[in-house]
Scaffold this motif. Structure first.
Motif, mmCIF file in Angstrom:
data_model
loop_
_atom_site.group_PDB
_atom_site.id
_atom_site.type_symbol
_atom_site.label_atom_id
_atom_site.label_comp_id
_atom_site.label_asym_id
_atom_site.label_seq_id
_atom_site.Cartn_x
_atom_site.Cartn_y
_atom_site.Cartn_z
ATOM 1 N N PRO A 22 0.822 -1.223 0.000
ATOM 2 C CA PRO A 22 0.000 0.000 0.000
ATOM 3 C C PRO A 22 0.856 1.273 0.000
ATOM 4 C CG PRO A 22 -0.718 -1.504 1.733
ATOM 5 C CD PRO A 22 0.531 -2.087 1.162
ATOM 6 N N MET A 23 1.912 1.266 0.828
ATOM 7 C CA MET A 23 2.787 2.443 0.910
ATOM 8 C C MET A 23 3.457 2.692 -0.439
ATOM 9 S SD MET A 23 6.313 3.268 1.446
ATOM 10 C CE MET A 23 7.061 1.761 1.979
ATOM 11 N N LEU A 24 3.927 1.606 -1.062
ATOM 12 C CA LEU A 24 4.624 1.757 -2.340
ATOM 13 C C LEU A 24 3.678 2.252 -3.428
ATOM 14 C CD1 LEU A 24 6.963 -1.371 -2.277
ATOM 15 C CD2 LEU A 24 7.573 1.032 -1.971
ATOM 16 N N VAL A 26 0.978 4.115 -3.028
ATOM 17 C CA VAL A 26 0.698 5.538 -2.792
ATOM 18 C C VAL A 26 1.884 6.396 -3.225
ATOM 19 C CG1 VAL A 26 0.290 7.282 -1.017
ATOM 20 C CG2 VAL A 26 -0.966 5.134 -0.953
ATOM 21 N N LEU A 27 3.089 5.963 -2.856
ATOM 22 C CA LEU A 27 4.267 6.751 -3.242
ATOM 23 C C LEU A 27 4.451 6.786 -4.754
ATOM 24 C CD1 LEU A 27 7.174 6.259 -0.690
ATOM 25 C CD2 LEU A 27 5.609 8.178 -1.000
ATOM 26 N N LEU A 29 2.056 6.775 -6.889
ATOM 27 C CA LEU A 29 1.046 7.701 -7.410
ATOM 28 C C LEU A 29 1.393 9.164 -7.135
ATOM 29 C CD1 LEU A 29 -1.883 8.177 -8.614
ATOM 30 C CD2 LEU A 29 -2.635 8.234 -6.233
ATOM 31 N N VAL A 30 1.861 9.461 -5.906
ATOM 32 C CA VAL A 30 2.075 10.872 -5.564
ATOM 33 C C VAL A 30 3.499 11.352 -5.791
ATOM 34 C CG1 VAL A 30 0.205 10.898 -3.870
ATOM 35 C CG2 VAL A 30 2.539 10.469 -3.105
ATOM 36 N N ALA A 31 4.452 10.441 -5.955
ATOM 37 C CA ALA A 31 5.842 10.884 -6.144
ATOM 38 C C ALA A 31 6.427 10.441 -7.480
ATOM 39 C CB ALA A 31 6.708 10.377 -4.982
ATOM 40 N N TRP A 33 5.176 8.890 -10.253
ATOM 41 C CA TRP A 33 4.434 9.255 -11.454
ATOM 42 C C TRP A 33 4.507 10.764 -11.743
ATOM 43 C CZ3 TRP A 33 2.729 7.652 -15.871
ATOM 44 C CH2 TRP A 33 1.706 8.345 -16.541
ATOM 45 N N PRO A 34 4.190 11.635 -10.778
ATOM 46 C CA PRO A 34 4.312 13.078 -11.053
ATOM 47 C C PRO A 34 5.723 13.493 -11.452
ATOM 48 C CG PRO A 34 3.076 12.745 -9.046
ATOM 49 C CD PRO A 34 3.619 11.402 -9.443
#
Lengths: 308, 275
Positions: A22-24, A26-27, A29-31, A33-34
């Motif tokens: 889950p942590m990976l 989210v990271l 998606l928010v780090a 990929w952007p």
């Protein structure tokens, strides 16, 4: 038995990855990929109005020669100015913070009445939101009504009010001052924690031998707290290199204090130039990565405590 | 006589340091209690207590709404970060597997990211998710700095717990989930409090994303609201209001930090000093 053991280990590793997932995600998606998208946008002429339609322009946003003239972020005099400003800001503020932080830590490492109070006071500037610090200091540094001009004039140190935030070289000094005020406590707390782990008998031995305290500091104390200090300095350095809020609020985007972060956001949001702004963002990322790599190899940082 | 000089020097050093550390906040309080043209007079002591500024800020902008926004965003971000952080920290701190070190360093690198480096990519993500000018957009973007920080600090705490703690439970056939929730979670209470508070402060203070991803007064968080308080012109900034707002949002933070100071310092220095 050995068979069962490896089976259990394998099971444990599998559940570790499930726990990490889950942590990976989210990271990613928010780090990740952007970050990848920013890199991609830096190769396009996208604008903020319409980020879906654009064409690839190669490295033109970074550097391009057209008709005998250089274009792109790397040849932009404002970006180069911002690079210089950011380096000056980072180096002066981190140096001051480290020296002051260690001095304060040495002071608080002595035992005296009121030490607890001092330690609590140290946390106050650190707890105050940066935006609030920026505004409090802007008010104190105000050229007409500021308390700093008032105090300095009453003490006879200056004859006339000084425009701290408008005068180019003073503006940079003012921003450094506020950053030092706000973040020296962080360095001091880390240095203090390291000092408290220095065994007392180190000092005792030196004192019995009659070594001068200054020499004790440089030959005994400093080498012992150096690893912790190195970590504090890298955290501070990375933070200073991406400086945005203090400068944005205290001096706006004036030339004298323009930083790389302020420059990138201005191109991206105010001028709506996603391509150019993304190139500036990406360059900031690489500048910081480069400095970190240089620093980590220079001081041989021991972050996960393996060499202990 | 010989012993007196060092003591005076010590007292002097402490005095100067105290003034340097505390004067700006003190002066903000003094300014916030003035009204009208008194503000333009530099006073070192509060002349009188006028609460006008403290009344005005609630009327002139949706300040209560801004505070609520900040609370909602910060609490949600901390909740998500701690939940994902504890499970990840168990894997990173207690299980040996290939690539663990590399993963830890990557996570540390993300927590030290320049926020600007992901700005345009995040604008796109937030627009696609339909979260522009919405608190949801801030919650998503704040995870970029709170989550890696939480994972990193909790991992260092988790690693320091003795092996014997879980051995007995593993013998009894406890699953990893039971290990985390029954064995580690209670032991990590203080660490969770410290980490959560540090992440809360980081989220509460964030400015760049909040400035970029919100547009209307109603969606703004406290830092942006305070940064954007303006007067009729640049030379007519309502300093009394600004200082009153500053004091209101700072007071609870300072109180929290002072109450939890020991744990906070432990959290702050974990991973740096303990390694």
């Amino acid at each position: 038995m050995a068979q069962a053991h490896t089976e259990a280990t394998r099971e444990r590793i599998r559940s570790a990855w499930i726990f990490l997932a889950p942590m990976l995600i989210v990271l990613a998606l928010v780090a990740a990929w952007p970050l990848a998208r920013t890199l991609h946008f830096s190769l396009t002429n996208a604008t903020l109005v319409d980020m879906n339609h654009y064409s690839l322009v190669g490295l033109d946003n970074y550097l391009a020669l057209d008709d005998g003239r250089w274009y792109g972020v790397l040849s932009d005099p404002e970006w180069l100015k911002a690079l210089g400003n950011t380096l000056v800001f980072a180096i002066t503020s981190v140096t001051l913070e480290t020296v002051l932080g260690v001095l304060i830590a040495l002071l608080l490492n002595m035992s005296f009445r009121g030490r607890g109070l001092m330690r609590a006071a140290l946390l106050v500037p650190w707890a105050i939101p940066t935006v609030v610090s920026a505004r409090m200091w802007s008010w104190m540094l105000n050229d007409q009504f500021g308390v700093i001009n008032d105090a300095l004039m009453k003490l006879g140190l200056i004859a006339a009010p000084v425009a701290w935030l408008a005068e180019p070289h003073l503006a940079m000094a003012s921003v450094v001052l506020v950053d030092v005020w706000k973040t020296t406590p962080f360095v001091a707390l880390l240095a203090l924690a390291a000092l408290q782990m220095v065994p007392r008998d180190c000092y005792e031995a030196a004192r019995v031998d009659g070594v001068h305290p200054v020499r004790v500091f440089f030959q005994v104390t400093l080498p012992l707290i150096r690893p912790a200090l190195a970590v504090a300095v890298i955290f501070r350095l990375l933070d200073a290199m991406r400086m945005f809020d203090l400068v944005y609020i205290m001096t706006g985007a004036t030339d004298a204090t323009l930083t790389l972060s302020v420059f990138a956001r201005r191109e991206l949001v105010d001028f709506q130039d996603v391509g150019y702004g993304s190139a500036a963002s990406t360059l900031l990322f690489f500048v910081i990565a480069l400095i970190t790599a240089l620093y980590v190899t220079a001081v041989r940082l021991d972050l996960d405590g393996k060499r202990r | 006589m010989k012993r007196l000089a060092p003591r005076i020097a010590l007292a002097l050093a402490c005095g100067v340091l105290l003034i340097f550390l505390l004067f700006p906040l003190y002066y903000a309080v003094v300014t916030s209690l003035k009204s009208g043209s008194e503000i333009f007079q530099a006073d070192y002591w509060p002349a009188r207590l006028d609460l006008g500024n403290y009344v005005a800020i609630w009327k002139e902008q949706p300040f209560a709404r801004n505070i609520l926004n900040s609370v909602v965003v910060s609490v949600t971000v901390v909740g998500i970060s701690l939940t994902l952080g504890v499970t990840a920290a168990f894997a990173l701190g207690r299980v040996r597997f290939a690539g663990r070190s590399a993963l830890l360093y990557t996570i540390l690198a993300v927590s030290m990211f320049p926020q600007v480096a992901v700005l345009s990519g995040l604008v796109e993500v937030i627009r696609v998710l339909g979260l522009y000018n919405n608190l949801g957009g801030l919650i998503v973007s704040y995870l970029i700095f709170t989550l890696p920080f939480t994972v990193w600090v909790l991992t260092t705490f988790m690693r320091d717990l003795p092996v014997e703690i879980e051995e007995a439970a593993i013998m009894d056939g406890a699953s990893p989930l039971v290990l985390v929730t029954r064995i580690f979670l209670p032991l990590l209470g203080p660490a969770l409090a410290a980490t959560g508070l540090l992440a809360f402060i980081a989220a509460w203070n964030e400015f760049l994303f909040a400035l970029t991803f919100t547009l209307s007064n109603e969606q703004r968080t406290v830092p942006v609201a305070i940064a954007l308080i303006t007067g009729a012109s640049e030379h007519e900034l309502p300093w009394g209001n600004i200082m009153a707002a500053s004091v209101i949002v700072t007071a609870p933070l300072v109180a929290l930090v002072l109450i939890f100071q020991r744990r906070l310092v432990a959290g702050l220095t974990a991973g740096a000093v303990k390694g």
